[in-house]
Design a protein around this motif. Structure first.
Motif, mmCIF file in Angstrom:
data_model
loop_
_atom_site.group_PDB
_atom_site.id
_atom_site.type_symbol
_atom_site.label_atom_id
_atom_site.label_comp_id
_atom_site.label_asym_id
_atom_site.label_seq_id
_atom_site.Cartn_x
_atom_site.Cartn_y
_atom_site.Cartn_z
ATOM 1 N N ILE A 32 0.645 -1.200 -0.068
ATOM 2 C CA ILE A 32 -0.122 -0.028 -0.007
ATOM 3 C C ILE A 32 0.802 1.364 -0.062
ATOM 4 C CG2 ILE A 32 -1.840 1.419 1.337
ATOM 5 C CD1 ILE A 32 -2.833 -1.159 2.087
ATOM 6 N N GLU A 33 0.769 2.085 -0.818
ATOM 7 C CA GLU A 33 1.532 3.226 -1.179
ATOM 8 C C GLU A 33 0.956 4.604 -0.502
ATOM 9 O OE1 GLU A 33 1.774 5.137 -5.210
ATOM 10 O OE2 GLU A 33 3.685 4.245 -5.214
ATOM 11 N N LYS A 34 -0.585 4.531 -0.589
ATOM 12 C CA LYS A 34 -1.190 6.084 -0.021
ATOM 13 C C LYS A 34 -2.496 5.319 0.533
ATOM 14 C CE LYS A 34 0.971 9.422 -2.778
ATOM 15 N NZ LYS A 34 0.781 10.545 -4.050
ATOM 16 N N ILE A 35 -3.036 6.208 1.376
ATOM 17 C CA ILE A 35 -4.373 5.831 1.989
ATOM 18 C C ILE A 35 -5.238 7.126 1.785
ATOM 19 C CG2 ILE A 35 -5.949 5.454 4.221
ATOM 20 C CD1 ILE A 35 -3.589 3.515 4.911
ATOM 21 N N ARG A 36 -6.299 7.301 1.252
ATOM 22 C CA ARG A 36 -7.140 8.553 1.212
ATOM 23 C C ARG A 36 -8.398 8.213 2.113
ATOM 24 N NH1 ARG A 36 -8.854 12.206 -2.630
ATOM 25 N NH2 ARG A 36 -6.575 12.807 -2.535
ATOM 26 N N ILE A 37 -8.708 9.230 3.003
ATOM 27 C CA ILE A 37 -9.830 9.150 3.897
ATOM 28 C C ILE A 37 -10.645 10.237 3.565
ATOM 29 C CG2 ILE A 37 -10.851 9.276 6.154
ATOM 30 C CD1 ILE A 37 -8.170 8.278 7.198
ATOM 31 N N ASN A 38 -11.845 10.047 3.079
ATOM 32 C CA ASN A 38 -12.885 11.121 2.380
ATOM 33 C C ASN A 38 -13.951 11.539 3.436
ATOM 34 O OD1 ASN A 38 -11.790 11.204 -0.049
ATOM 35 N ND2 ASN A 38 -13.183 9.419 -0.667
ATOM 36 N N TYR A 39 -13.432 12.483 4.438
ATOM 37 C CA TYR A 39 -14.590 12.891 5.362
ATOM 38 C C TYR A 39 -15.314 13.970 4.569
ATOM 39 C CZ TYR A 39 -10.848 12.068 8.821
ATOM 40 O OH TYR A 39 -10.075 11.218 9.710
ATOM 41 N N GLU A 40 -16.633 14.455 5.127
ATOM 42 C CA GLU A 40 -17.588 15.257 4.689
ATOM 43 C C GLU A 40 -16.780 16.748 4.405
ATOM 44 O OE1 GLU A 40 -21.360 15.422 6.409
ATOM 45 O OE2 GLU A 40 -21.477 13.457 6.582
ATOM 46 N N GLY A 41 -16.579 17.090 3.212
ATOM 47 C CA GLY A 41 -16.060 18.373 2.900
ATOM 48 C C GLY A 41 -14.310 18.473 3.001
ATOM 49 N N TYR A 42 -13.906 17.310 3.478
ATOM 50 C CA TYR A 42 -12.386 17.219 3.328
ATOM 51 C C TYR A 42 -11.839 16.090 3.018
ATOM 52 C CZ TYR A 42 -8.077 17.343 6.027
ATOM 53 O OH TYR A 42 -6.750 17.147 6.314
#
Length: 204
Positions: free
Chosen positions: A160-170
């Motif tokens: 795993i190279e990167k992890i993205r967390i999608n909060y609301e508006g961020y």
């Protein structure tokens, strides 16, 4: 730091252990923090030691010498396996992330992982509410992500190279250093190794 596991939001992995392919390498030593088997109902939980991921980030707390901001780890990750009483088996990737502000996030496919081969997958996330850490004056968010069997196998052979967390508006992106990628991959291999050692303890 709390380490919780979501045992209700699981995807069935029927016959998963019988389908486990041999891995090319085994980590030594294995960073297993927990391996429990309930003797009354045969439920099992395996979890690795938390692994620091990302970079050091400044906190909102000044150092004791008032020389400037102190630093803290951006995030930690651990890999785990759980088996319920009805023989439902699941793998989890749990993330504990520091945030400077209160963030809003609901359960859903809002965590993405990018492998070093370019593949990107969404994981179902069952997040906890943020908890204020008064020592660093930052919010800690725990994201418990269900790892489908296909992605579990991929994690053994790709990093795993990167992890993205999608909060609301961020959107929060955590980039893993090469040694962190290897450590997380080793954690997955360690869980597999422990499962192979304990096949006789798990119901077919």
């Amino acid at each position: 730091m709390r380490i919780l596991f979501c045992l209700l939001l699981v995807w069935p992995l029927t016959g998963a252990l019988a389908q486990l392919p041999d891995s090319t390498a085994q980590p030594t030593p294995c960073p297993i923090a927990l391996d429990t088997l309930d003797e009354f109902d045969s439920t099992r939980l395996i979890a690795t030691q938390p692994i620091p991921i990302g970079f050091l980030v400044p906190t909102k707390n000044l150092s004791a010498e008032l020389e400037g901001e102190t630093l803290t780890e951006e995030a930690k990750a651990l890999f785990s396996y759980a088996e319920s009483t009805d023989n439902v088996r699941s793998f989890f990737l749990t993330l504990v992330v520091t945030e400077h502000k209160v963030r809003k996030i609901e359960p859903g496919l809002n965590v993405l992982i990018k492998f070093d081969n370019g593949q990107i997958y969404k994981l179902y996330n069952a997040p906890d509410r943020g908890e204020l850490n008064r020592d660093i004056i930052m919010w800690l968010y725990q994201h418990t992500c269900v790892v489908p069997l296909e992605i579990y196998h991929l994690m053994k052979f790709a990093q795993i190279e990167k992890i993205r967390i999608n909060y609301e508006g961020y959107k929060r992106t955590i980039a893993l250093e090469p040694e962190q990628r290897k450590a997380l991959q080793d954690a997955v291999l360690c869980v597999e190794q422990r499962l192979r050692q304990g096949l006789n303890l798990i119901k077919p």
